[in-house]
Design a protein around this motif. Structure first.
Motif, PDB file in Angstrom:
ATOM      1  N   PRO A 222      30.028 -24.024 -21.856  1.00  0.00           N
ATOM      2  CA  PRO A 222      29.322 -24.303 -23.108  1.00  0.00           C
ATOM      3  C   PRO A 222      28.160 -23.335 -23.358  1.00  0.00           C
ATOM      4  O   PRO A 222      27.523 -22.850 -22.424  1.00  0.00           O
ATOM      5  N   VAL A 223      27.904 -23.083 -24.625  1.00  0.00           N
ATOM      6  CA  VAL A 223      26.837 -22.185 -25.053  1.00  0.00           C
ATOM      7  C   VAL A 223      25.470 -22.763 -24.681  1.00  0.00           C
ATOM      8  O   VAL A 223      25.259 -23.957 -24.730  1.00  0.00           O
ATOM      9  N   ASP A 224      24.539 -21.894 -24.306  1.00  0.00           N
ATOM     10  CA  ASP A 224      23.158 -22.300 -24.064  1.00  0.00           C
ATOM     11  C   ASP A 224      22.314 -21.042 -24.169  1.00  0.00           C
ATOM     12  O   ASP A 224      22.750 -19.957 -23.805  1.00  0.00           O
ATOM     13  N   GLU A 225      21.096 -21.205 -24.689  1.00  0.00           N
ATOM     14  CA  GLU A 225      20.279 -20.011 -24.930  1.00  0.00           C
ATOM     15  C   GLU A 225      19.585 -19.492 -23.681  1.00  0.00           C
ATOM     16  O   GLU A 225      19.164 -18.348 -23.630  1.00  0.00           O
ATOM     17  N   ARG A 226      19.428 -20.338 -22.670  1.00  0.00           N
ATOM     18  CA  ARG A 226      18.591 -19.958 -21.545  1.00  0.00           C
ATOM     19  C   ARG A 226      19.233 -18.876 -20.685  1.00  0.00           C
ATOM     20  O   ARG A 226      20.432 -18.722 -20.639  1.00  0.00           O
ATOM     21  N   GLU A 227      18.381 -18.132 -19.979  1.00  0.00           N
ATOM     22  CA  GLU A 227      18.830 -17.103 -19.033  1.00  0.00           C
ATOM     23  C   GLU A 227      19.910 -16.211 -19.664  1.00  0.00           C
ATOM     24  O   GLU A 227      21.012 -16.055 -19.114  1.00  0.00           O
TER      25      GLU A 227
ATOM     26  N   GLY B  88      44.938 -37.117 -24.601  1.00  0.00           N
ATOM     27  CA  GLY B  88      44.614 -36.234 -25.716  1.00  0.00           C
ATOM     28  C   GLY B  88      43.342 -35.485 -25.407  1.00  0.00           C
ATOM     29  O   GLY B  88      42.852 -35.521 -24.275  1.00  0.00           O
ATOM     30  N   SER B  89      42.829 -34.801 -26.401  1.00  0.00           N
ATOM     31  CA  SER B  89      41.624 -34.018 -26.155  1.00  0.00           C
ATOM     32  C   SER B  89      40.594 -34.205 -27.259  1.00  0.00           C
ATOM     33  O   SER B  89      39.709 -33.389 -27.431  1.00  0.00           O
ATOM     34  N   HIS B  90      40.724 -35.285 -27.995  1.00  0.00           N
ATOM     35  CA  HIS B  90      39.779 -35.559 -29.078  1.00  0.00           C
ATOM     36  C   HIS B  90      38.481 -36.140 -28.505  1.00  0.00           C
ATOM     37  O   HIS B  90      38.521 -36.958 -27.600  1.00  0.00           O
ATOM     38  N   VAL B  91      37.369 -35.645 -29.017  1.00  0.00           N
ATOM     39  CA  VAL B  91      36.061 -36.082 -28.534  1.00  0.00           C
ATOM     40  C   VAL B  91      35.268 -36.655 -29.700  1.00  0.00           C
ATOM     41  O   VAL B  91      35.247 -36.071 -30.778  1.00  0.00           O
ATOM     42  N   VAL B  92      34.632 -37.784 -29.462  1.00  0.00           N
ATOM     43  CA  VAL B  92      33.747 -38.374 -30.470  1.00  0.00           C
ATOM     44  C   VAL B  92      32.315 -38.286 -29.956  1.00  0.00           C
ATOM     45  O   VAL B  92      32.028 -38.696 -28.830  1.00  0.00           O
ATOM     46  N   VAL B  93      31.443 -37.711 -30.778  1.00  0.00           N
ATOM     47  CA  VAL B  93      30.022 -37.633 -30.421  1.00  0.00           C
ATOM     48  C   VAL B  93      29.219 -38.076 -31.634  1.00  0.00           C
ATOM     49  O   VAL B  93      29.718 -38.057 -32.758  1.00  0.00           O
ATOM     50  N   SER B  94      27.971 -38.458 -31.421  1.00  0.00           N
ATOM     51  CA  SER B  94      27.128 -38.676 -32.588  1.00  0.00           C
ATOM     52  C   SER B  94      26.636 -37.320 -33.074  1.00  0.00           C
ATOM     53  O   SER B  94      26.587 -36.352 -32.310  1.00  0.00           O
ATOM     54  N   GLU B  97      23.395 -35.851 -31.076  1.00  0.00           N
ATOM     55  CA  GLU B  97      23.359 -35.668 -29.622  1.00  0.00           C
ATOM     56  C   GLU B  97      22.536 -34.433 -29.260  1.00  0.00           C
ATOM     57  O   GLU B  97      22.330 -33.528 -30.080  1.00  0.00           O
ATOM     58  N   HIS B  98      22.133 -34.392 -28.006  1.00  0.00           N
ATOM     59  CA  HIS B  98      21.496 -33.183 -27.476  1.00  0.00           C
ATOM     60  C   HIS B  98      22.482 -32.019 -27.564  1.00  0.00           C
ATOM     61  O   HIS B  98      23.699 -32.209 -27.471  1.00  0.00           O
ATOM     62  N   SER B  99      21.943 -30.818 -27.734  1.00  0.00           N
ATOM     63  CA  SER B  99      22.804 -29.640 -27.905  1.00  0.00           C
ATOM     64  C   SER B  99      23.771 -29.463 -26.735  1.00  0.00           C
ATOM     65  O   SER B  99      24.877 -28.946 -26.919  1.00  0.00           O
ATOM     66  N   SER B 100      23.401 -29.903 -25.538  1.00  0.00           N
ATOM     67  CA  SER B 100      24.320 -29.736 -24.400  1.00  0.00           C
ATOM     68  C   SER B 100      25.614 -30.514 -24.625  1.00  0.00           C
ATOM     69  O   SER B 100      26.694 -30.047 -24.251  1.00  0.00           O
ATOM     70  N   VAL B 101      25.508 -31.683 -25.248  1.00  0.00           N
ATOM     71  CA  VAL B 101      26.705 -32.491 -25.537  1.00  0.00           C
ATOM     72  C   VAL B 101      27.524 -31.834 -26.647  1.00  0.00           C
ATOM     73  O   VAL B 101      28.743 -31.679 -26.527  1.00  0.00           O
ATOM     74  N   LEU B 102      26.835 -31.419 -27.702  1.00  0.00           N
ATOM     75  CA  LEU B 102      27.558 -30.801 -28.824  1.00  0.00           C
ATOM     76  C   LEU B 102      28.232 -29.508 -28.382  1.00  0.00           C
ATOM     77  O   LEU B 102      29.388 -29.255 -28.708  1.00  0.00           O
ATOM     78  N   HIS B 103      27.507 -28.694 -27.615  1.00  0.00           N
ATOM     79  CA  HIS B 103      28.089 -27.422 -27.162  1.00  0.00           C
ATOM     80  C   HIS B 103      29.269 -27.644 -26.231  1.00  0.00           C
ATOM     81  O   HIS B 103      30.266 -26.939 -26.303  1.00  0.00           O
ATOM     82  N   ALA B 104      29.139 -28.617 -25.343  1.00  0.00           N
ATOM     83  CA  ALA B 104      30.257 -28.892 -24.430  1.00  0.00           C
ATOM     84  C   ALA B 104      31.459 -29.387 -25.223  1.00  0.00           C
ATOM     85  O   ALA B 104      32.606 -29.027 -24.935  1.00  0.00           O
ATOM     86  N   GLY B 105      31.209 -30.207 -26.228  1.00  0.00           N
ATOM     87  CA  GLY B 105      32.309 -30.671 -27.078  1.00  0.00           C
ATOM     88  C   GLY B 105      32.985 -29.512 -27.777  1.00  0.00           C
ATOM     89  O   GLY B 105      34.210 -29.382 -27.759  1.00  0.00           O
ATOM     90  N   HIS B 106      32.172 -28.635 -28.335  1.00  0.00           N
ATOM     91  CA  HIS B 106      32.755 -27.546 -29.121  1.00  0.00           C
ATOM     92  C   HIS B 106      33.397 -26.468 -28.252  1.00  0.00           C
ATOM     93  O   HIS B 106      34.276 -25.753 -28.706  1.00  0.00           O
ATOM     94  N   THR B 107      32.965 -26.370 -26.996  1.00  0.00           N
ATOM     95  CA  THR B 107      33.632 -25.445 -26.090  1.00  0.00           C
ATOM     96  C   THR B 107      35.085 -25.843 -25.913  1.00  0.00           C
ATOM     97  O   THR B 107      35.982 -25.020 -25.883  1.00  0.00           O
TER      98      THR B 107
END
Lengths: 460, 460
Positions: A222-227, B88-94, B97-107
């Motif tokens: 996943p994307v992250d700005e750090r480092e 399946g591979s569908h993910v539900v997030v609010s 969420e913190h960017s780490s969750v959104l980024h991991a989802g979108h990865t």
């Protein structure tokens, strides 16, 4: 208490302790923030990066901090492989790399499309040769990896020569410098370099990943700005500060300390075979880390040996199968083709006193003798006529673990005449390594293996 | 110096400091080793895991330590998704969420085969509704994620109800408890839970990942034996010990401290709109974290405001676009549809004195007034006849960044009669959020956007 396992984790250097304490007060805020505490944290982070980069021999913007050396290896390999996806996905590693390198290589194989890993063989000292590396490189090789020095036997690898071979082939070379970075920079034209702070006396929780400018690198995950986008998550700044400060400190002491520990290790290398019968000291005697020596003791099981040494106040580690949860001997010893039973790795932390080494040499012979004395599991022994008519014996050690098969072999070898054979039946993984190694040590002929059946011919 | 940004990183709790110091001496060795130092390290690690598990409300063998909260989220989502690959591979997030969750989802979307992410909308307070979550779940939904409380506006999410909805649908729920774990355990039937020690006053470098027994979980990335095979690399034991000890300590103080800080935050929520004109306090006023409040000030740019508050010795953060490298406003404020300009998040660390909050309330009005006074970029202003014949104006704020477009709109709204329109030309990303928000705050009608053209009708 003598802790002789700095290659696993070195005790915290006093400078690391001091720096960590200071940075806990100054460096807990987010360095990405604009306010005072954030700016102060940013200054600490920038200074740490400059210090670490200077020690590594790279530009500060080529270096990022990771949560561990293993993380640095995984992220470095993944990024370098992804950056060269169009070239191919073949990976070349030495057979004696740290497990983090081997596992990251093999993950490629299983998770992606048909990647392949070539493990370059080593000689009996544990060293690779640049020629073998050159032969392993292919048109679709995306990445080559080589440790600067081996973590189990201390052998220093010919990194500069292998880097030259890789450069000529246009393949980036990742150097795992975990064991050596405290002693000095890695020479030669490496492309990526990884290291781990707790190996040089820095705190746990900090690794380094350097990626030379111009090396194709695509961070994975996943994307992250750090480092620089290469290591997601809030950084461990106090530990990073302590890691950089202690790296500079150990480097300042490295030349003197290396010379001093080298003498102590030479003493162990020379004295152990004199003091303890049936011992093989492994690894290159000259091109080696200053503080590390490994030897294996016949007829001893590693776990009991470690426990006995621990009772005598010595902390060492072992690559024997019996000390591992997998019941397979160290892949390093296996790749070297050397004895694995009764294996002991001694890695001296900085500051180890000569008297501690002398006490170890005093204690070791008695410990080994006691362990040998207590071992002696019953086995079924059958006399029969060999295929060539020569007297022969069969030793049934099925179900017995290291070192029992070798002990039973040694017990009966004198019962057949010179030229006669002993067949050892063993399903222990370690026997594949230790029976041939025993033959070589004792001057007998190893006749090969057929399933669980090992053939040995008495020669002396 | 008043540090009001504990939601970014909390100052180290005294117990964390003490525990870290002690563990640096006792816990530097490898807990996987058999000798004395290793066994001691293992005992510390086991005790820390039990302490942390008790605070989380799970079994010790359900909890692993990671290098950061972000790492816990990435590893947790990756493992849970891989474990349910066949579904399946569908993910539900609010959407908040913190960017780490959104980024991991979108990865997942970009790296794998056609995974999709559904972002569940929130109301104007930042809360999701269980019904909306239920509607987002599909037959191929592999994982749902929901924070326990929002990191930017403090709104507490209905985790127990959403967990119930997920349970009924057979979908595991990952709860990111980074902002709330120090205040108490997360209720409800969550499947995975993540947290970050430096948010509760523990050290940097430690996250938690809890995976309930029975949840399908397949760790991703290279194999490693540590932390149940879920987190590779040598663990940061001293920091882990300090994290667990400080979690227990902050929990012991949590009820009293929450009650105390809640009063201080209520004071800010009530007083800021009285003291500063044109302010919107955002987030749920009741169902919220005890220590966190966010408000936005019209006609102010967030970066200047932060700098001015820093000069006045207050450290706060902002979700305004102008303080971010991307020039887009916080995705949380965007999802809530609230004003983003002049955004200030105040998150009080434990122990914050009431007098510090009073001083903040004294200082803030003057700071905002000064920043507003200094802002006033020139814009081209053209009079023309509106399509409906009513008097109208066009304000050309193209190329101008937040808060200029809204300032210029506010300057001219009085120049058209009630019923008349102002068209604002703006290519600033923040204007999409702030022009409608301004209309709602000032009682005008937002007529929609056509490209870079925003239509506003004067109603009062």
């Amino acid at each position: 208490m003598a802790y002789f396992d700095s290659a696993s984790s070195a005790p915290l250097h006093p400078v690391a302790h001091e720096a960590l304490r200071a940075a806990l007060d100054e460096g807990w805020a987010d360095p990405a923030r604009l306010y005072r505490e954030g700016r102060r944290a940013r200054l600490l982070l920038d200074a740490a990066r400059e210090t670490a980069a200077e020690a590594v021999g790279c530009r500060p913007d080529e270096l990022v901090f990771t949560p561990s050396g293993t993380y640095a290896v995984h992220a470095g390999m993944a990024g370098a492989l992804a950056g060269r996806r169009r070239v191919g996905s073949h990976v070349v590693v030495s057979a004696v790399e740290h497990s983090s390198v081997l596992h990251a290589g093999h993950t490629r194989v299983t998770d992606r499309d048909g990647a392949a890993v070539t493990e370059v063989a080593v000689d009996r000292t544990g060293a690779v040769s640049p020629d073998t590396y050159a032969a392993a490189l292919r048109a679709d090789t995306a990445l080559a990896c080589l440790q600067s020095a081996n973590h189990e036997v201390g052998t220093v690898q010919p990194v500069a020569a292998v880097a030259e071979v890789c450069r000529a082939a246009g393949v980036p070379l990742l150097v795992d410098a975990a064991q050596s970075l405290g002693w000095g920079p890695v020479d030669g034209g490496w492309s990526l370099l990884t290291a781990s702070a707790h190996k040089w006396g820095g705190p746990a929780g900090v690794g380094l990943l350097a990626v030379r400018k111009g090396v194709r690198f695509a961070p994975q995950g996943p994307v992250d700005e750090r480092e620089s986008g290469r290591v997601p998550g809030f950084g461990n700044l106090p530990a990073i500060v302590a890691a950089a400060a202690s790296l500079r400190a150990v480097r300042a002491e490295a030349a003197d300390e290396a010379a001093r520990l080298r003498v102590l290790v030479d003493r162990i290398r020379a004295r152990v075979p004199e003091l303890v019968p049936d011992v093989e000291v492994v690894g290159d005697p000259v091109r080696r880390l200053p503080h590390l020596v490994t030897f294996s003791c016949l007829y001893v099981d590693g776990e009991t040996l470690l426990h006995e040494l621990d009772r005598a106040d010595f902390s060492v580690s072992s690559g024997s199968s019996c000390t591992s949860s997998t019941l397979t001997p160290s892949h390093v010893l296996r790749a070297m083709g050397v004895l694995s039973e009764g294996n002991v790795r001694v890695s001296l932390p900085s500051g180890t006193a000569g008297a501690e080494v002398d006490r170890f040499l005093e204690v070791l012979p008695g410990v080994v003798a006691r362990v040998r004395e207590t071992l002696g599991a019953p086995v079924v022994r059958t006399e029969s006529a060999g295929a060539d008519g020569a007297p022969s014996l069969v030793v049934d050690a099925l179900g017995k673990l290291c070192p029992i098969p070798v002990i039973e072999l040694a017990k009966v070898i004198g019962d057949v005449p010179v030229g006669g054979t002993v067949t050892v039946l063993s399903d222990d993984e370690a026997a594949r390594l230790d029976i041939p190694a025993w033959c070589e040590m004792r001057g007998h002929e190893y006749g090969g293996r057929d399933g669980t059946s090992f053939l040995v011919r008495r020669l002396v």
